[in-house]
Design an enzyme around this catalytic site. Structure first.
Site, mmCIF file in Angstrom:
data_model
loop_
_atom_site.group_PDB
_atom_site.id
_atom_site.type_symbol
_atom_site.label_atom_id
_atom_site.label_comp_id
_atom_site.label_asym_id
_atom_site.label_seq_id
_atom_site.Cartn_x
_atom_site.Cartn_y
_atom_site.Cartn_z
ATOM 1 N N GLY B 15 0.831 -1.229 -0.003
ATOM 2 C CA GLY B 15 0.038 -0.031 0.046
ATOM 3 C C GLY B 15 0.934 1.286 0.156
ATOM 4 N N VAL B 28 17.996 7.884 -3.928
ATOM 5 C CA VAL B 28 18.863 8.291 -4.992
ATOM 6 C C VAL B 28 20.007 9.457 -5.098
ATOM 7 C CG1 VAL B 28 18.381 9.515 -7.464
ATOM 8 C CG2 VAL B 28 16.610 7.728 -6.396
ATOM 9 N N ARG B 76 0.728 -5.007 -5.497
ATOM 10 C CA ARG B 76 0.959 -6.263 -4.766
ATOM 11 C C ARG B 76 1.120 -7.271 -5.658
ATOM 12 N NH1 ARG B 76 -0.737 -4.684 0.680
ATOM 13 N NH2 ARG B 76 -2.247 -2.896 0.292
ATOM 14 N N GLY B 106 5.934 -2.518 3.393
ATOM 15 C CA GLY B 106 5.493 -3.314 4.742
ATOM 16 C C GLY B 106 6.082 -4.585 4.945
ATOM 17 N N ASP B 107 5.419 -5.331 6.022
ATOM 18 C CA ASP B 107 5.956 -6.509 6.065
ATOM 19 C C ASP B 107 5.730 -7.703 4.816
ATOM 20 O OD1 ASP B 107 3.437 -6.801 6.724
ATOM 21 O OD2 ASP B 107 3.567 -7.196 8.780
ATOM 22 N N THR B 130 4.372 2.461 5.473
ATOM 23 C CA THR B 130 3.025 2.144 5.800
ATOM 24 C C THR B 130 2.611 2.683 6.786
ATOM 25 O OG1 THR B 130 1.719 0.493 6.772
ATOM 26 C CG2 THR B 130 4.114 0.168 7.157
ATOM 27 N N ASP B 132 0.288 2.119 8.985
ATOM 28 C CA ASP B 132 -0.260 1.491 10.062
ATOM 29 C C ASP B 132 0.797 1.435 11.421
ATOM 30 O OD1 ASP B 132 -2.631 0.925 9.019
ATOM 31 O OD2 ASP B 132 -1.944 -0.948 8.159
ATOM 32 N N ASP B 134 2.843 -0.644 12.354
ATOM 33 C CA ASP B 134 2.661 -2.006 13.037
ATOM 34 C C ASP B 134 3.934 -2.941 12.779
ATOM 35 O OD1 ASP B 134 2.166 -2.162 10.229
ATOM 36 O OD2 ASP B 134 0.493 -3.808 10.562
ATOM 37 N N MET B 174 -8.146 3.520 9.840
ATOM 38 C CA MET B 174 -7.687 2.385 9.328
ATOM 39 C C MET B 174 -6.804 1.837 10.383
ATOM 40 S SD MET B 174 -6.396 3.351 5.376
ATOM 41 C CE MET B 174 -7.406 2.872 4.157
ATOM 42 N N ARG B 176 -5.878 -2.685 10.415
ATOM 43 C CA ARG B 176 -6.561 -3.748 10.390
ATOM 44 C C ARG B 176 -6.086 -4.668 11.734
ATOM 45 N NH1 ARG B 176 -6.927 -5.566 4.155
ATOM 46 N NH2 ARG B 176 -7.865 -3.349 4.205
ATOM 47 N N GLU B 227 -10.372 -0.422 12.045
ATOM 48 C CA GLU B 227 -10.984 -1.159 11.191
ATOM 49 C C GLU B 227 -10.942 -2.657 11.843
ATOM 50 O OE1 GLU B 227 -7.756 -0.737 7.869
ATOM 51 O OE2 GLU B 227 -9.760 -1.308 7.097
#
Lengths: 327, 327, 327, 327
Positions: B15, B28, B76, B106-107, B130, B132, B134, B174, B176, B227
């Site tokens: 994402g 860069v 993805r 992300g992970d 990300t 989140d 997390d 957001m 999850r 969420e």
């Protein structure tokens, strides 16, 4: 008749809109300027019915010009729709020596004031405060410009993701009966298509537009959909488009209530200030049953019946503009 | 080993998050600074598989530090999850003489790089991008601070309406698997209650909180709901609360994808800049299979396995802070 | 000792900073939570001297978490620097039964509290509220993150013009003794060079940097200059650069007081909330002469003498980051 | 005549203004829509003189509607003021087969186009792009609405500090010849007084206003001053007021170039889009030497001589509004 006005009650009614506080401030300060008193009525017509009012002076409304919402609060009063409710309201109006009302709200609020006037002969002037811009008699309603910018800023954020992921975003914006927000914010946010209540659209046309977009080399698109559009709602539309184009990576966003709030834009603050003053001046000149509005950048008064019944129409030039830009 | 690195490929994956462009720019320019080459890989791992790459220099990344999304685009990749996909990826990596990868994501993205490394021994360093927050091994992920501010600005607008109408707003944000956004934005927006995946909540407790709020004189409330919370989703929760308190004027808002976009905050730009440089320096020092992160304001490298498996835990102090402030 | 604390006075002092209201709100609500009383003291120490105070409860501080400035107002009290002033202050403190103080402000405010404590043994805890981030004992001061974002948003606007006109902009930002704002906002806004009080700079070095920038293909540049820098001020620096490079189209902007205001960011609201609660809890545990701060995301208390005398140092990693990115 | 137009050159000239990119995008897409070609000329008239042009298609102008500044860059060309310069420009115009020009800029830019037309008979239409709103023939210039909101947001921040410290802020805003920005932003930011070039003011009157403000209970004030005001500049005015009222805590802020940049508002994007299309349609209909503008929300064309010579006048109603609100 206006000569006898010594004390004006002001209320905000219906859905809140950014700039209502700026209008209230202008009403209060104009009263002071013309050496009359102003009383704030809380919660719309509910405050009349429940005698919930407060004396307001120039300092009571300081530092509110930049605040969204309304410090008087607002409500949709069901009781005011009954003769009993209006009787109570009139009693408290008399008890508080109010000679006239300024009603900041939408057409529902104006209808209430109009009936009240017919029954009790209370002079009033309406000020159009609603984000939808669907009130006849003014080029702009208070809150509309702020809502447009809120939508555009939100869609700018969505475009970041749409572009990064090659996605199609379907964005529902406010406008149950009118497409002003959708059409203008759609043009401003570079939408590929815009669905509004005033136009007959079809999922076929929408798919055509998205296919043209793809052919022209676009990898992502934004579609703006007014909540009052006729094809069954944004989720249903997304579903139908997906059924035809399973390769599309579609996301739906409903912007919702964020469109009603926020600090008003410069335009809304100036508009609200002008209309607040105009309403007080109108009442002092003996005017009543009118709505104060702006047309071609001049203050105009429109009979409240017209303001309620008629509706602003979507400018067909803008529809053409939207089409040309989506090429 | 790091000595032999002459050409680094960089990609954004998963994402999108605000600040990814700032990280890319830093990668860069750090490459230029250390006199090696940098290649941008488009659409995450898809670009490796499809050989969709572009040579990047310091001027190719000008004026992107303030842009949300990612100019390299992201995706993805399902193909990269297959041995065949990774084989193609490796072939193009060799063809383009890439000696190492910087993976911004992300992970899930890190897992891909990790497997790729096991199979083909390609050195890589991950950068946590990300919203989140997390990911283990860093106090902050890139995009998290921007998302927090987007949420808080949106809820500030909702509060205008909540206060004006004496309403209760249920706002889904957001997160999850993690409640970082909900908890911090909830504290910052003066939420009455905050529901997060990490805590066992119940509709009873929520109703208790809202009742206490009412008793203490509050007329409107904001409830922030991640969420990933466990009670069935924001609409279901709203329904259950309404069933018990029909007098509440409840509104639901799902903030949705606006949380992913927007111009990054100062914090996210600086964080991304530091991590982008750290990743390049790490590779040049021979490091691999690590994630560059920030702990106590210092650059740290965490084994990628740890970054993938472990998770940051919610600070119980913050939960207490939220409770005290809701009094 | 803390057991006897039943009533806490809270004041904001020195320059205002976004988040002071959030800290005040947290102090008041924490007092309620721990069942003690809170009194707001207006205009900093002036309110103690003039007995200008107000009882505060949880509802008095509603809807202020998002407001810049301070509803208690603030001032730099010269009278409090005199023994006579502090005597009056102590008399009113006793008269109002205040058992302890929470002082939200900068090192000047802490010094005052410290002297007051030595003379009258009044327990107090300080909360660092200043945009400059130059107070020892905390990673972040309240208001700093908001100021950074205000600067970055302003420079983003300037960059539009700089790029469109191929100009060099010299932008002065706040920071009389500390370069934190300049260094971080400079990195985040893609500055070509950053001048801070902590570093010895020269107009030669600045010109070198601008020349390198030009050679590398840049057509426009932003230079961020802290007000406390040592080369004679932004106008003087611009003049000297212009003398060497008459072909540069140079513009100067002094951002000024807009950096102090505005709705606080999420980070500042959460920080202020945590420190406000920590200060009350500290006093109740018998702590005094301390400043509540955040280090590595944990609440820490620092002896007030240290907080006043020592200073946070600029992270040399960030200076290197700035240099690499300016390539 | 318009029938023969196959290829249009478009340039942005003079000071940059938010919305120029949106206008450019509309010009390019309208050309595509009407099946003609569009060429971007870089750096205003300089690009004609130096043959610095680029072929533009619908996709070349994607994702620029939300960007401040101008991707074509702009300049004030001194060479174009000479017959030699214009001769070169014409040669390159012919070489590139340009049949007509769209000039986005202010009255200086229109004057240049006008002279060029007299000498070489090149059809052109002007689009008013300047934040000052001082161009006759349109109710609004592109960039004006954005600049107003930038000013109002900045003053909102200053008001936090003004209120917290009981200060008087003197704020200089842009407007060398016209007070539109000052008057409208002043009303919208609740200014106590507003000084504009169009009105004869005096320091006495300003002091009277500030004294009235104090007497009415105000503790802080904002004074907005257009840069073109006649009393000697904001610092001089502040000095003279301070001389009379040493008890005032006065601060001066010059907003400066931030007023020119930033992402355009919805209003400016829609306005720019409409005018961009109108300009192309005008040329295709054989129009020339006109400026496309908006009056009463309709597209109108004004002879370029009028647009250059005449000026919009300040609405006296607004001056009265400002006075009433400052009560």
């Amino acid at each position: 008749m206006g000569k006898n006005i010594k004390r004006i009650g002001v209320l905000t009614s219906g859905g809140d809109a950014p700039g209502m506080n700026a209008a209230l401030r202008a009403v209060v300060r104009a009263c002071k300027y013309y050496q009359i008193e102003s009383i704030g009525i809380r919660q719309g017509y509910e405050g009349l019915i429940n005698n919930d009012m407060i004396e307001l002076g120039p300092r009571s409304v300081k530092n509110i010009i930049n605040q969204g919402g309304t410090i008087l609060k607002t409500a949709r009063s069901t009781e005011f729709r009954t003769p009993e409710g209006r009787k109570k309201a009139y009693e408290h109006l008399q008890k508080n020596n109010l000679d006239a009302l300024v009603v900041i709200g939408g057409d529902g609020s104006f209808t209430g004031a109009n009936i009240f006037h017919k029954e009790y002969n209370v002079p009033f002037i309406g000020i159009p405060g609603t984000i939808d811009n669907d009130i006849f008699g003014t080029d702009f309603t208070i809150g509309y410009d702020t809502a447009l910018n809120t939508v555009v800023e939100a869609v700018d954020k969505l475009r970041d993701t749409a572009t990064s992921h090659d996605r199609v975003f379907f964005v529902e914006v406010m406008g149950r009966d009118a497409g002003f927000i959708a059409l203008n914010s759609g043009i401003a946010s570079g939408a590929q298509d815009i669905l509004i209540p005033e136009q007959r659209d079809s999922v076929e046309d929408l798919c055509d537009s998205l296919e043209r977009s793809e052919e022209s080399g676009k990898k992502s698109s934004i579609v703006i959909i007014a909540e009052g559009e006729q094809l069954g709602g944004v989720y249903e539309i997304a579903k139908q488009v997906k059924a035809r184009h399973q390769e599309y990576d579609i996301r739906v966003t409903v912007l919702g209530h964020i469109q009603r709030g926020g600090s008003p834009t410069c335009h809304d603050r100036v508009l609200a200030s002008r209309l607040g003053i105009a309403a007080v001046e109108g009442l002092l000149e003996g005017k009543t049953n009118l709505m104060a509005g702006i047309r071609s950048n001049k203050i105009v008064f429109t009979p409240i019946d017209e303001a309620i019944i008629k509706h602003n129409e979507i400018d067909t030039e803008l529809i053409k503009v939207a089409n040309i830009l989506a090429i």
